[in-house]
Design an enzyme around this catalytic site. Structure first.
Site, short mmCIF file in Angstrom:
data_model
loop_
_atom_site.label_atom_id
_atom_site.label_comp_id
_atom_site.label_asym_id
_atom_site.label_seq_id
_atom_site.Cartn_x
_atom_site.Cartn_y
_atom_site.Cartn_z
N ARG A 137 4.31 -35.97 -15.10
CA ARG A 137 5.35 -36.63 -15.90
C ARG A 137 5.47 -38.11 -15.56
NH1 ARG A 137 9.94 -32.91 -14.04
NH2 ARG A 137 8.55 -33.04 -12.25
N HIS B 253 8.24 -27.90 -20.68
CA HIS B 253 7.26 -26.83 -20.38
C HIS B 253 6.60 -26.33 -21.68
CE1 HIS B 253 10.09 -25.97 -16.79
NE2 HIS B 253 8.97 -26.40 -16.26
N SER C 208 14.16 -28.77 -14.84
CA SER C 208 15.07 -27.62 -14.98
C SER C 208 16.41 -27.92 -14.31
CB SER C 208 14.43 -26.37 -14.38
OG SER C 208 13.24 -26.08 -15.06
N LYS D 187 12.55 -22.64 -3.72
CA LYS D 187 13.81 -22.83 -4.45
C LYS D 187 14.62 -21.53 -4.48
CE LYS D 187 11.72 -26.31 -7.34
NZ LYS D 187 11.12 -26.62 -8.63
#
Ligand code: COA
Length: 161
Positions: free
Chosen positions: A90, A17, A128, A41
């Protein structure tokens, strides 16, 4: 003033990030790091903890603001008068969902552009959840997060034992 938003859950913020934030700051005058409150989440860290970690990691970096938002990202984008939403791509696997999100977001706010940036190759595999899993099981995360975030992860998982 060319303002962009970098949204996410940031549970916690990783070096991936941070890499993206630094790249985005080369393109925009101001970057709003927007922590999503309504997320599918269940975050490990509270909103305040996530905000604190982001602020600690970005100490001394000018032209950023750390905010949180409820509801739709594009409503928040209009509220803060952002021109663009920054998203990281990504891998190919990110592409389909990111394209879908960008198109839905454009429908919600035509003027808001989604700008995709590619993180440094070293961080392509990062997320994460991976960082949390490694921290929980005693794996090395030194090159994945800032030392402050590492200490908060250690605290969190020790208190959960
Ligand atoms: N480096 C390292 N990790 C990265 C990364 C990067 N550059 N970019 C993304 N990731 C990781 C994140 O840490 C996250 O990991 P996790 O799943 O283990 O927590 C994962 O990749 C997914 O990240 P991202 O795609 O950014 O999702 P997010 O959950 O962090 O954020 C929101 C998604 C909040 C931006 C999105 O759900 C949203 O806009 N919500 C608001 C509601 C809304 O407007 N909905 C309509 C949208 S169509």
């Amino acid at each position: 003033m060319r303002r962009a938003i970098y949204p996410g859950t940031f549970d916690p913020i990783t070096n991936g990030h941070l890499d993206l934030i630094k790249r985005a700051l080369k393109l925009f005058d101001e970057l709003v790091i927007a922590i999503a409150v309504d997320s599918s989440k269940t975050p490990t860290f509270s909103l305040n903890e996530r905000k604190d970690m982001i602020e600690q990691c970005l100490q001394g970096v000018s032209n950023i603001r750390v905010m949180s938002f409820n509801g739709l990202l594009m409503d928040f984008a209009q509220e803060v008068k952002a021109l663009a939403i920054i998203r990281g791509l990504r891998a190919v696997s990110d592409f389909e969902s990111e394209l879908q999100m960008a198109l839905v977001n454009r429908k919600l706010y035509e003027e808001g552009e989604t700008v995709f940036l590619t993180p440094k190759a070293d961080y392509i595999y990062l997320s994460s959840s991976i960082v949390k899993e490694l921290a929980k099981l005693g794996g090395c995360i030194d090159d994945m997060v800032e030392p402050y975030v590492k200490s908060k992860l250690e605290e969190k998982f020790q208190s959960l034992l």
